[in-house]
Write an enzyme that holds these catalytic residues in place. Structure first.
Site, short mmCIF file in Angstrom:
data_model
loop_
_atom_site.label_atom_id
_atom_site.label_comp_id
_atom_site.label_asym_id
_atom_site.label_seq_id
_atom_site.Cartn_x
_atom_site.Cartn_y
_atom_site.Cartn_z
N SER A 1 26.83 -2.87 28.43
CA SER A 1 25.39 -3.00 28.28
C SER A 1 24.68 -2.12 29.33
O SER A 1 24.90 -0.91 29.39
CB SER A 1 25.00 -4.47 28.38
OG SER A 1 23.69 -4.68 27.92
N ASP B 1 26.09 -5.73 16.73
CA ASP B 1 25.66 -5.61 18.12
C ASP B 1 24.23 -5.08 18.19
O ASP B 1 23.79 -4.28 17.35
CB ASP B 1 26.60 -4.63 18.83
CG ASP B 1 26.64 -4.79 20.33
OD1 ASP B 1 25.58 -5.03 20.94
OD2 ASP B 1 27.73 -4.65 20.90
N HIS C 1 27.01 -8.34 20.69
CA HIS C 1 27.01 -7.81 22.05
C HIS C 1 28.09 -8.48 22.90
O HIS C 1 28.48 -7.94 23.94
CB HIS C 1 25.63 -8.04 22.67
CG HIS C 1 25.25 -7.06 23.73
ND1 HIS C 1 25.30 -5.69 23.56
CD2 HIS C 1 24.79 -7.24 25.01
CE1 HIS C 1 24.89 -5.08 24.66
NE2 HIS C 1 24.60 -6.00 25.56
#
Length: 290
Positions: free
Chosen positions: A109, A242, A269
């Site tokens: 991320s 995601d 995610h």
């Protein structure tokens, strides 16, 4: 009797306070096994949610740390700690403290943006980059998030459009997270552990109030310009559902001649928690082949 990995924890000093770190070492390390360093997301969500990746220590050392101001690391001494440049410097100091001159750099991320920025500043250290559900361009992330919000049920879209004061906003936000952040219900222990150590000030200062609203000092940041020049193998991972959209991840990865992409069906995610066996297999295969 099967030997277990050994775990060492410590604190590494930076100009903004000390970073908590953990090194998990294999019982019988190969002499040429390059360690992997895990960069967590957030910003401000500590590394607990990446703890399942410590399983890679069956083959190589795994270094996991909490970025400044969150988890077990010191509270930031001032707001200058929460910039890309400061985080790059903190990571460099941590690796010097541990005597690490070469490592595989894994960034999840926001950690993906940090990995790219760190590699720009210290290109000799990375043996490879693993960019997992990465933030690369803030503008692209928000454009993708807007497309995902547009696919929510009408009541949720209306609540989000009305703003955080709307009575249905929290429900709409939760639906977005269920679809694109983590579909395990209730959320698994590693995420809950990260949430308990989260620093909302760090998240808001750099990012904003939630995953689809960006108001912080990362506004306009874009690291895609460095991808074409990557001279190390780079693995890109994301889930089909995601918030780091597969089409976007594939486009960024295509900028490098040394890239590999792996999209996990039905993953979000948090695909490393949803599909741990497949995820670890992909990581091990890549690391062995670098």
């Amino acid at each position: 009797m099967k030997q277990e990995s050994t775990i060492e924890t410590g604190l590494a000093p930076t100009q903004h306070g000390s970073l908590w770190y953990q090194v998990t070492r294999p019982p019988s390390p190969a002499p040429d096994a390059i360690p992997v360093v895990l960069l967590h997301g957030g910003p401000g969500s500590p590394s607990d949610y990446l703890a399942p990746l410590d399983a890679l220590s069956d083959e190589r050392s795994v270094i996991r740390y909490d970025q400044i101001g969150c988890g077990r690391s010191d509270a930031a001494t001032d707001g200058t700690a929460w910039t890309v440049e400061a985080h790059v410097d903190h990571l460099a100091r941590l690796l010097r403290e541990l005597g690490i001159e070469k490592a595989h750099i894994y960034g999840h991320s926001w950690g993906g943006m940090l990995a790219l920025a760190f590699h720009e500043a210290h290109p000799a250290i990375a043996a490879s980059l693993i960019l997992a559900s990465p933030l690369v361009s803030v503008d692209q992330w928000i454009a993708d998030a807007n497309e995902l919000v547009a696919l929510l049920p009408e009541a949720d879209r209306e609540a989000i459009a009305a703003g955080a004061s709307h009575e249905g906003y929290a429900v709409a936000e939760a639906e977005f997270y269920r679809r694109h952040f983590c579909r395990i219900e209730p959320w698994p222990a590693p995420i809950l552990a990260s949430n308990s150590g989260q620093n909302a000030d760090a998240y808001n200062t750099m990012w904003g109030p939630n995953e689809f609203t960006q108001t912080g000092n990362l506004k306009g940041h874009d690291r895609s310009g460095s991808i074409a020049g990557l001279q190390v193998p780079n693995l890109w991972l994301t889930g089909a559902d995601d918030e780091a959209r597969p089409a976007t991840v594939r486009r960024f990865a295509s900028m490098s001649k040394l890239s590999t992409v792996n999209v996990f069906p039905e993953g979000t995610h948090s695909v490393h928690l949803e599909q741990p066996d497949a995820y670890l297999t992909a990581l091990r295969d890549f690391l062995r082949n670098v």
